[in-house]
Scaffold this motif. Structure first.
Motif, PDB file in Angstrom:
ATOM      1  N   ALA A  12     -47.301  62.337  29.103  1.00 10.92           N
ATOM      2  CA  ALA A  12     -45.910  62.380  28.557  1.00 10.92           C
ATOM      3  C   ALA A  12     -45.612  61.531  27.067  1.00 10.92           C
ATOM      4  O   ALA A  12     -46.740  60.809  27.073  1.00 10.92           O
ATOM      5  CB  ALA A  12     -44.641  61.879  29.327  1.00 10.92           C
ATOM      6  N   VAL A  19     -46.170  65.287  38.341  1.00 11.89           N
ATOM      7  CA  VAL A  19     -45.362  66.269  38.586  1.00 11.89           C
ATOM      8  C   VAL A  19     -45.702  67.079  39.676  1.00 11.89           C
ATOM      9  O   VAL A  19     -46.868  67.426  39.941  1.00 11.89           O
ATOM     10  CB  VAL A  19     -45.002  67.277  37.444  1.00 11.89           C
ATOM     11  N   SER A  21     -44.400  70.302  42.130  1.00 13.22           N
ATOM     12  CA  SER A  21     -43.442  71.519  42.208  1.00 13.22           C
ATOM     13  C   SER A  21     -43.520  72.054  43.421  1.00 13.22           C
ATOM     14  O   SER A  21     -44.643  72.313  43.969  1.00 13.22           O
ATOM     15  CB  SER A  21     -43.438  72.398  40.983  1.00 13.22           C
ATOM     16  N   ASN A  49     -33.834  69.404  30.188  1.00 10.79           N
ATOM     17  CA  ASN A  49     -34.728  69.186  31.144  1.00 10.79           C
ATOM     18  C   ASN A  49     -35.779  68.319  31.116  1.00 10.79           C
ATOM     19  O   ASN A  49     -36.226  67.417  31.939  1.00 10.79           O
ATOM     20  CB  ASN A  49     -35.595  70.707  31.540  1.00 10.79           C
ATOM     21  N   PHE A  50     -36.329  68.219  29.767  1.00 12.33           N
ATOM     22  CA  PHE A  50     -37.330  67.364  29.623  1.00 12.33           C
ATOM     23  C   PHE A  50     -36.745  65.778  29.653  1.00 12.33           C
ATOM     24  O   PHE A  50     -37.212  64.964  30.297  1.00 12.33           O
ATOM     25  CB  PHE A  50     -37.852  67.197  28.103  1.00 12.33           C
ATOM     26  N   ARG A  53     -36.112  65.010  33.213  1.00 12.54           N
ATOM     27  CA  ARG A  53     -37.302  64.451  33.998  1.00 12.54           C
ATOM     28  C   ARG A  53     -37.831  63.568  33.751  1.00 12.54           C
ATOM     29  O   ARG A  53     -38.453  62.454  34.697  1.00 12.54           O
ATOM     30  CB  ARG A  53     -38.322  65.613  33.700  1.00 12.54           C
ATOM     31  N   GLN A  56     -35.623  61.066  35.876  1.00 11.32           N
ATOM     32  CA  GLN A  56     -35.952  61.389  37.209  1.00 11.32           C
ATOM     33  C   GLN A  56     -37.204  60.672  37.305  1.00 11.32           C
ATOM     34  O   GLN A  56     -37.268  60.038  38.477  1.00 11.32           O
ATOM     35  CB  GLN A  56     -36.313  62.898  37.479  1.00 11.32           C
ATOM     36  N   VAL A 141     -41.721  70.716  32.889  1.00 12.97           N
ATOM     37  CA  VAL A 141     -40.633  69.798  32.478  1.00 12.97           C
ATOM     38  C   VAL A 141     -40.364  69.984  31.239  1.00 12.97           C
ATOM     39  O   VAL A 141     -39.611  69.213  30.385  1.00 12.97           O
ATOM     40  CB  VAL A 141     -41.187  68.221  32.331  1.00 12.97           C
ATOM     41  N   GLY A 143     -42.123  70.526  28.303  1.00 17.31           N
ATOM     42  CA  GLY A 143     -42.587  69.904  27.615  1.00 17.31           C
ATOM     43  C   GLY A 143     -43.208  70.321  26.376  1.00 17.31           C
ATOM     44  O   GLY A 143     -44.338  70.185  26.110  1.00 17.31           O
ATOM     45  N   ILE A 332     -31.770  72.662  36.861  1.00 22.36           N
ATOM     46  CA  ILE A 332     -32.542  71.468  36.805  1.00 22.36           C
ATOM     47  C   ILE A 332     -32.333  70.787  38.214  1.00 22.36           C
ATOM     48  O   ILE A 332     -31.454  70.123  38.375  1.00 22.36           O
ATOM     49  CB  ILE A 332     -32.292  70.609  35.732  1.00 22.36           C
ATOM     50  N   GLN A 337     -38.247  69.826  42.497  1.00 18.60           N
ATOM     51  CA  GLN A 337     -39.378  69.371  41.491  1.00 18.60           C
ATOM     52  C   GLN A 337     -39.623  68.061  41.464  1.00 18.60           C
ATOM     53  O   GLN A 337     -38.333  67.481  41.042  1.00 18.60           O
ATOM     54  CB  GLN A 337     -39.496  69.967  40.331  1.00 18.60           C
ATOM     55  N   VAL A 339     -40.922  64.039  40.334  1.00 17.08           N
ATOM     56  CA  VAL A 339     -41.588  63.519  39.016  1.00 17.08           C
ATOM     57  C   VAL A 339     -41.837  62.091  39.192  1.00 17.08           C
ATOM     58  O   VAL A 339     -40.443  61.278  39.249  1.00 17.08           O
ATOM     59  CB  VAL A 339     -40.933  64.058  37.676  1.00 17.08           C
TER      60      VAL A 339
END
Length: 350
Positions: A12, A19, A21, A49-50, A53, A56, A141, A143, A332, A337, A339
């Motif tokens: 990241a 991650v 899923s 979402n990014f 995450r 998260q 994510v 990304g 989301i 999922q 992380v």
């Protein structure tokens, strides 16, 4: 299906994320769908979402472990009727994201802007993310380069807005307002520890005997001309501890603080302060601990600055039309999922 997680590693922009899923539950999302509208700005699902995450990952890496549970179990916890920990956390995350857009909208009010160096650093981080991750990992994510760049732009502006938004508060704090007292105290514990470090509770008879010991200690200390608590504690085989406090303090014990705060003179000694865990006896050593008072002054100034910052954001939220699209935000899902943060390997180790 709900018990099996497929592991993926992604690098990241702000570290490495692991991650996971749910097999069979993964589905591509419309990253251009709108999660919320902040004035004229639209927050896309990809950016949301990014950002979500990244938040998260902090929770699952640090808090879940501290709470002694998995990320899945943590998110499913019901904290109030019909509301899970995931629901509550996602509410806070969405509000924080909306605030980032508000900060960006008001950046020019404080002459804050992204410099060429800022933009170069953001582009470098975003490009690195894209180059070092597989398509599958990035999809998990959202990304993609544009989402990572937007996230980094928002948090960079946030960091640059912090100081100017907090300027101008009254930084004068009197000794009276910040006054911190200090005390020395002895704690007679209702638990005993054996040679192997195992702790067990005292019996009722042992507690009664300990109270007599504590009372004798208290009486002797009060009767002493010097009220030397360290010498008295050494003689009694006890340890002296220190603390600074004011009337609102709760540490090391709220009842102890209340008793110590009620004493009229420096050097006075409390009566026995009985608690569920043991008995305290304290001596007030100063009504104005200089070091602790100065630290409290700084704390009060920082609190005033934060209150001004929060007040500005609250005003901007009130003055701005904010519309949330709950159905989009619901896509989301932290349960489906997971992380977590994974430390990046040094370049030489790859």
């Amino acid at each position: 299906m709900g018990q099996f997680r497929k592991k993926m590693i992604i690098v990241a922009a702000a570290g490495a994320l692991a991650v996971s899923s749910l097999a069979g539950c993964s589905r591509s999302m419309d990253n251009d769908a709108v999660v919320a509208e902040v004035g004229k700005d639209k927050i896309t699902l990809g950016v949301a979402n990014f950002y979500a995450r990244m938040q998260q990952a902090q929770y699952e890496t640090y808090y879940a472990g501290m709470m002694g549970m998995t990320g899945e179990d943590m998110w499913k916890q019901e904290i109030e009727d019909g509301k899970t920990y995931e629901d509550s956390t996602k509410e806070s995350i969405l509000e924080a994201l909306e605030n980032l857009y508000l900060l960006e909208q008001h950046a020019t009010d404080y002459k804050v802007e992204l410099t060429d160096d800022d933009k170069k650093a953001i582009n470098k981080a975003a490009n690195s993310f894209v180059e070092n991750n597989t398509l599958e990992d990035k999809e998990a994510v959202s990304g993609y380069e544009k989402n990572v760049k937007k996230f980094l732009e928002l948090v960079t502006i946030q960091s640059k807005m912090d100081q100017p938004m907090k300027e101008g508060v009254d930084e004068n704090v009197s000794d009276e307002e910040a006054a911190q007292k200090s005390m020395q105290y002895v704690f007679f514990s209702y638990n005993k520890t054996d040679e192997e470090g195992n702790s067990t509770a005292l019996s009722d008879d042992e507690k009664a005997a300990l109270k007599e010991t504590a009372q004798a200690f208290d009486d002797n200390l009060k009767a002493s001309e010097t009220k030397d608590i360290e010498a008295a504690a050494k003689e009694a085989g006890q340890e002296v501890q220190t603390a600074t406090f004011d009337s609102e303090s709760t540490s090391p014990n709220a009842d102890l603080v209340k008793a110590a705060d009620a004493l009229e003179n420096e050097g006075d000694v409390t009566d026995l302060v009985e608690t569920d865990s043991g008995i305290y006896v304290a001596k007030v050593t100063s009504f104005l601990d200089r070091e602790a008072t100065d630290a409290k002054k700084e704390s009060i100034v920082q609190q005033r600055k934060q209150e001004q910052y929060d007040s500005l954001l609250k005003k901007w939220r009130k003055d701005t039309e904010i519309k949330e699209h709950k159905k989009v935000w619901k896509k989301i899902d932290f349960n489906k999922q997971g992380v977590t943060i994974k430390q990046s390997e040094p370049a030489g180790d790859k």
